[in-house]
Design a protein around this motif. Sequence first.
Motif, short mmCIF file in Angstrom:
data_model
loop_
_atom_site.label_atom_id
_atom_site.label_comp_id
_atom_site.label_asym_id
_atom_site.label_seq_id
_atom_site.Cartn_x
_atom_site.Cartn_y
_atom_site.Cartn_z
N ILE A 172 -24.54 135.11 52.72
CA ILE A 172 -24.81 133.71 53.06
C ILE A 172 -23.47 133.07 53.39
CG2 ILE A 172 -25.77 131.53 52.23
CD1 ILE A 172 -27.49 133.16 50.28
N ASP A 173 -23.15 133.04 54.67
CA ASP A 173 -21.83 132.56 55.08
C ASP A 173 -21.87 131.58 56.26
OD1 ASP A 173 -22.59 134.33 57.01
OD2 ASP A 173 -21.03 135.81 56.58
N ASP A 174 -23.09 131.20 56.68
CA ASP A 174 -23.21 130.17 57.71
C ASP A 174 -24.54 129.44 57.50
OD1 ASP A 174 -25.19 131.90 58.64
OD2 ASP A 174 -23.97 132.68 60.28
N MET A 175 -24.78 128.40 58.28
CA MET A 175 -25.97 127.57 58.08
C MET A 175 -27.25 128.36 58.33
SD MET A 175 -27.19 124.76 57.04
CE MET A 175 -26.01 123.43 57.04
N ARG A 206 -30.17 128.74 55.57
CA ARG A 206 -31.56 128.30 55.82
C ARG A 206 -32.54 129.41 55.47
NH1 ARG A 206 -32.27 123.98 59.56
NH2 ARG A 206 -34.06 125.00 60.48
N ARG A 207 -32.20 130.66 55.85
CA ARG A 207 -33.10 131.78 55.53
C ARG A 207 -33.21 131.98 54.02
NH1 ARG A 207 -30.70 133.90 60.21
NH2 ARG A 207 -29.08 135.01 59.03
N SER A 208 -32.10 131.78 53.29
CA SER A 208 -32.16 131.94 51.83
C SER A 208 -33.03 130.86 51.20
CB SER A 208 -30.75 131.92 51.24
OG SER A 208 -30.21 130.61 51.22
N PHE A 222 -18.62 130.76 48.56
CA PHE A 222 -18.67 130.00 47.30
C PHE A 222 -18.64 128.51 47.60
CE2 PHE A 222 -16.63 127.79 43.76
CZ PHE A 222 -17.43 128.22 42.71
N MET A 223 -19.57 127.77 46.98
CA MET A 223 -19.63 126.31 47.15
C MET A 223 -19.68 125.64 45.79
SD MET A 223 -22.32 125.75 50.32
CE MET A 223 -23.57 126.89 49.71
N SER A 224 -19.08 124.47 45.70
CA SER A 224 -19.21 123.67 44.48
C SER A 224 -20.64 123.13 44.44
CB SER A 224 -18.21 122.52 44.49
OG SER A 224 -18.60 121.57 45.48
N PRO A 225 -21.12 122.70 43.26
CA PRO A 225 -22.47 122.12 43.18
C PRO A 225 -22.66 120.94 44.14
CG PRO A 225 -21.68 122.60 40.98
CD PRO A 225 -20.52 122.83 41.90
N GLU A 226 -21.63 120.12 44.31
CA GLU A 226 -21.74 118.97 45.21
C GLU A 226 -21.89 119.43 46.67
OE1 GLU A 226 -19.36 119.41 43.00
OE2 GLU A 226 -19.74 117.84 41.49
N VAL A 244 -25.32 120.59 51.56
CA VAL A 244 -25.78 121.57 52.55
C VAL A 244 -27.28 121.81 52.40
CG1 VAL A 244 -25.53 123.94 53.36
CG2 VAL A 244 -23.52 122.65 52.67
N THR A 245 -27.77 121.82 51.15
CA THR A 245 -29.21 122.01 50.91
C THR A 245 -30.02 120.89 51.55
OG1 THR A 245 -28.79 123.18 48.83
CG2 THR A 245 -30.99 122.27 49.14
N GLU A 246 -29.59 119.65 51.36
CA GLU A 246 -30.30 118.51 51.94
C GLU A 246 -30.28 118.59 53.47
OE1 GLU A 246 -30.83 113.78 51.16
OE2 GLU A 246 -28.78 114.56 51.06
N GLN A 247 -29.15 118.97 54.03
CA GLN A 247 -29.03 119.07 55.49
C GLN A 247 -29.94 120.17 56.02
OE1 GLN A 247 -25.00 119.75 56.82
NE2 GLN A 247 -25.63 120.29 58.90
#
Length: 810
Positions: free
Chosen positions: A52-55, A59-61, A179-183, A188-191
């Motif tokens: 998981i390294d791009d949008m 989205r698939r995940s 790796f992403m922080s929770p914020e 990214v999840t909302e987008q």
Amino acid sequence: HLQQPYDLDDKVDFLKEAELSPGKRIRPHIFKHELLQNFSFHLFAKRPVEPIDDMASFRRSLARRICLAALQIRLNVGGRSDDPAFTFVEFNQLDSAREGCAVCSLDMTAEPNRWYEAVTTSISEIRKLGLHGVTPGEMDRYASALLTDAEQLAAQGDMISHSDQLAYLMETVANGHTFMSPEQSYAVTEQALSTLTLEEVDAAAAELCSHITGLKDGEATSTGVVVAVACTPKSASDPASEVDDDRLCAAIREACAMDVEPVEDVVVPQTLVTDEELAKAMEEHPPKWEEGRFSDGTPNTPADRITRPFTLRRLGNGIRVGIAQNTAESQRGHLRLVAPGGRDAEKRLGFKSGALAVGARAMQEGGSFGRFSREQVELFAVDHLIMVEINCNEEALTMDFVFPTTNVGNSGYGDAKQLGITGTESVLQIVREILVEFNWEEDALNRSKQSYRTAHESLGKSLEGKSTEMIMEAVASGDERFLSIDVDTVNAVTLDDAKNAVMSQLMPSDIELSLSGDFVVNDVLDMILQYLGTVPADANSEYKVEGKDTTSNNFSGVPALQLPGKHLDLELEDSDPRAVAYVAGAAPNAWGFLADGSTVAQRVSDADKRASDYDKQRRAHPLFANAALSLVSEIANRRLFSTVRERKQLTYDANFSLTGFERMNGGWFLVTVTASKEKAQAALEACKETLEAMQTSNPISPDNLESAKRVVLNRHEGELRTSQYWATMMSGIQEESVPLKGPLSVTDFHAVIESMTTRDLQLTLDCMGLDDAELYTAIGKTVQPEGLVDDGIVKASPMAGMGRGGALKG
């Protein structure tokens, strides 16, 4: 990142393959053992990890997670028919750095004689998802749940422990993900969710289930290996319980050949109580607050003021309310509803044995309220991320709810987002409906009974379980309140028995509600006043038992211990040689009341003739005995570990625990020791010596005391960060059935613990039945079944902390 594929070693011994139909292969394997109680089934496929390294990959995940959530709820909610085939089922796909792949697995347990039906039912549900995808309602529901979940994680971002952060970082990097922080993850999840389509989710469903859908004739076969492992009891008296490779493959083949229809959307209510219904209830039963009242000597608390660290009041209908703000768990809350009674009430009020326990489980298995079906209510709870657990122990009926405190069940994204009600309001609606509009259903009772039957039958094949039951039966003189519920007792409970027993406990004047979470206290008090203050004071009064003393503070004590004590032996067939030993005896309850009605504080004062005025004042504190017992328990555990394990090397694990009843007078202590068969007797004697030495030759030292104080206080400080601990602490504070538990038990906790002396603890030890003539002991050993053939497998030695035994932990 994961290493690249490589050639296998020549010596790899694969499971044999079976052909379901031309070109459709799986690898079946059956494992049988005489101690297995249930049939379990594990069907899995391994796939390459998708980084998981791009949008697009993100989205698939998300699409896969929506599919997994939808299927899990279908299996748990829709799959729980009137007579469900399986007792547990889970479908998941996880990226595993350890396995070097993504593992897609179906895990399921069932009664041995219904394994065939369970396999076909669960596999056909997976095929249904793979072929027809999710419904629009499911898409909206679980996308909203994912966003709420990400939002909560972002709110807790700065409170995640270093170890959890490091584990997540290592797993993420090993799998090749970004790796992403929770914020960042929330943003990214909302987008991604705002533009995710139903077609993308259906495509993810098809890919996720391809290893199952591809097993049908005419369908494209998926790449990779499909493995089916079944675990089942060795000797099957019922022909329907027999499992072999051919029958397992036949069940999978039949499931894959079934025609499946798309799922119909269930209309899920946005609220369980409408504004009109609430307004009508407010008019008919005007709510009001009353002062909080206590039995530990604390003055009444005002009905119109917020107090710290918690606010304690009563509603006009009698419901006791405790509420505390806890910001340590961001956007989370915990509600505990306690109705004193439990299995003691079965005996005291003349209900059929087991009726309250089976009824509590039936309430958990049910969930239909008023005009809403069970599916609607369960999906309402899913939408609002509410978890519910209903239990009945020896002295109370307890309902625990975990919920988000933010708006949930939202729809839309960004500026177009429409907010649902908060999780706090949702959970109060559920509590109200349980009290006034719960529908009792026969199928829920059947699932409850099956759960208890399975638990009792498993107990009979567990060395630890059967040994604990044996010594409990001895110390409790066969009193049913303290024993597991046998199959005949469970079968005798009818729906009316369960309903009458449970509802008789849910009268407002007997109930206590404790609520803690990350919320504004005034707002939640207003909600409680509206939803629970309007419950009629005489609600469920038709279930009151006539001619019996139904006051919730009239509890029986534990049976008097029959002296002298005795030794018990148990042998259980098992191929794994091991033993477990127990030492048990009389002890006070959690607040220092002994079985004869006397108290630890009284006995300590009577025994210490030279006590100063300060000592007398300390020992008169309501928390004195509770604090002393906590410290004694900690010191006993340390002594057992250092003596029996480290110095004498006789055991893998030694544990000292107290039953810790709060309402019933008296209780027991239990020492549990796991050892080899050869060392079991020596370990038992070493435990008895350790307990005797604490009273005589090696009394509690100042070092022991200071060390125990640090542990108890640090544990208390750590648990204060959880809302569940706050709810547990507040439970019982306003109950007359727990006379010494009040606000002082929380506000004075540190002071009372720090004031304890070795003399206090030594005299507290004298209140327990530690003399050799008062001890009940037991040793349970396994014996090898006749005709057992050594399989040549070297058994791993049990490790410290495996936690065998210690069943009596309150």
